[in-house]
Design an enzyme around this catalytic site. Sequence first.
Site, short mmCIF file in Angstrom:
data_model
loop_
_atom_site.label_atom_id
_atom_site.label_comp_id
_atom_site.label_asym_id
_atom_site.label_seq_id
_atom_site.Cartn_x
_atom_site.Cartn_y
_atom_site.Cartn_z
N CYS A 60 0.90 -1.08 -0.25
CA CYS A 60 0.00 0.12 -0.01
C CYS A 60 0.96 1.16 0.03
O CYS A 60 2.13 1.23 0.48
CB CYS A 60 -1.01 0.08 1.24
N CYS B 14 -2.91 4.70 2.75
CA CYS B 14 -4.03 3.96 2.36
C CYS B 14 -5.10 3.90 3.52
O CYS B 14 -4.64 3.95 4.66
CB CYS B 14 -3.65 2.46 2.20
N CYS C 90 -2.50 -3.13 -3.59
CA CYS C 90 -3.56 -3.01 -3.18
C CYS C 90 -4.60 -2.39 -4.09
O CYS C 90 -4.41 -1.41 -4.67
CB CYS C 90 -3.45 -2.14 -1.85
N CYS D 97 -5.93 1.63 -2.40
CA CYS D 97 -5.16 2.68 -2.67
C CYS D 97 -4.23 2.78 -3.96
O CYS D 97 -3.76 3.80 -4.35
CB CYS D 97 -4.24 3.07 -1.38
ZN ZN Z 1 -3.98 0.06 0.21
#
Ligand code: ZN
Length: 374
Positions: free
Chosen positions: A58, A62, A89, A92
């Site tokens: 991330c 995030c 991810c 994000c």
């Molecule tokens: Zn994330």
Amino acid sequence: MHTMATRHSRRNAPAVPPMPAAAPACADDELRWQAVQRRDKAADGQFYYSVRSTGVYCKPSCAARLALRKNVAFHDSCAAAEAAGFRACKRCKPNQPRLEERQAQAVAQACRLIEQAEAPLALETLADAVGLSRYHFHRLFKAHTGVTPRAYADGQRAERMRSRLPGSASVTEAMYDAGFNSSGRFYEQSGERLGMKPSAYRQGGSGERICFAVAQCWLGALLVAATAKGICAVALGDDPEVLVQELQDRFPKAELVGGDAQFERMLAQVLGFIEAPERGLDLPLDVRGTAFQQRVWQALRSIPPGVTLSYSALAERIGSPAAVRAVASACANNEIALLIPCHRIVRLDGSLSGYRWGVERKQALLEKERVAKP
Ligand SMILES: [Zn+2]
């Protein structure tokens, strides 16, 4: 807009260097973990973190639920995180360019489309081409370039017109060449875009009446010149006669006349502005330049006193991050000293680059603005 950081410095903060320091370093894992806990947007792009229990990595900001510290590892790049076996991810989207970059790219792409189009493009066509809604696109374009897509397209056509005019057989022919489809529309706009009527332009500016006056100020001799539309030149120098001669060279066929009482008032306003730029100046400018130059100059006018920017930051601000050299050249071609504050542009390392009206004057101006900064 981290480049504007100096603007927000506190009143009693120690003297700030011309360029803001780099963003806070996420030097060690402890600082990085703190940034993750704060979901610090400013840390985005500086590092990434992976979570062993989920297998994803991330951005620091995030919004996902905070992982346990023991499952978290840090990586300098997306590639490093992926090499360690983590996937991006979905929330994000750490491997996609940042929103501002994507927006700047979309605007730059639209500028290229406008520049290359033979005929005017509809707003909808442009918005579709860069994958944005019409409303959002229009707003973004204006925020990045300072002008609407329509005004930008008009400026581009006027620029083509200008480059073809001197050699063209007739104004009408040049007009069609440049993509104007009705002469009414061209004449309605050309005065504004070219700075003068097409016929006057072909004759080297003849028939134009330019008022001017020279005054002494703390920077030396100051010349202010204006057409009926607004201020067209502000120059600084040691010798008033040289300044007048340069004005004559720039507008060889224009009629130069000394300023009257009304002009003296304008001059007084300019002198007041030079003393206290933070108070602002509400006078029209008659800027003569290409659409690109006008974008650069407009962006310059948005830099407040006491703040400096690098050429590359300015290029980014107008949505053409790659056009650093063109931006530098537009700054060098600025005819209107002080009111279009090209003196607030410095090198990336904060050192002064050249100044058309003398680098000592630039230094003195920046020093005064830094000290006076509220
Ligand atoms: Zn994330």
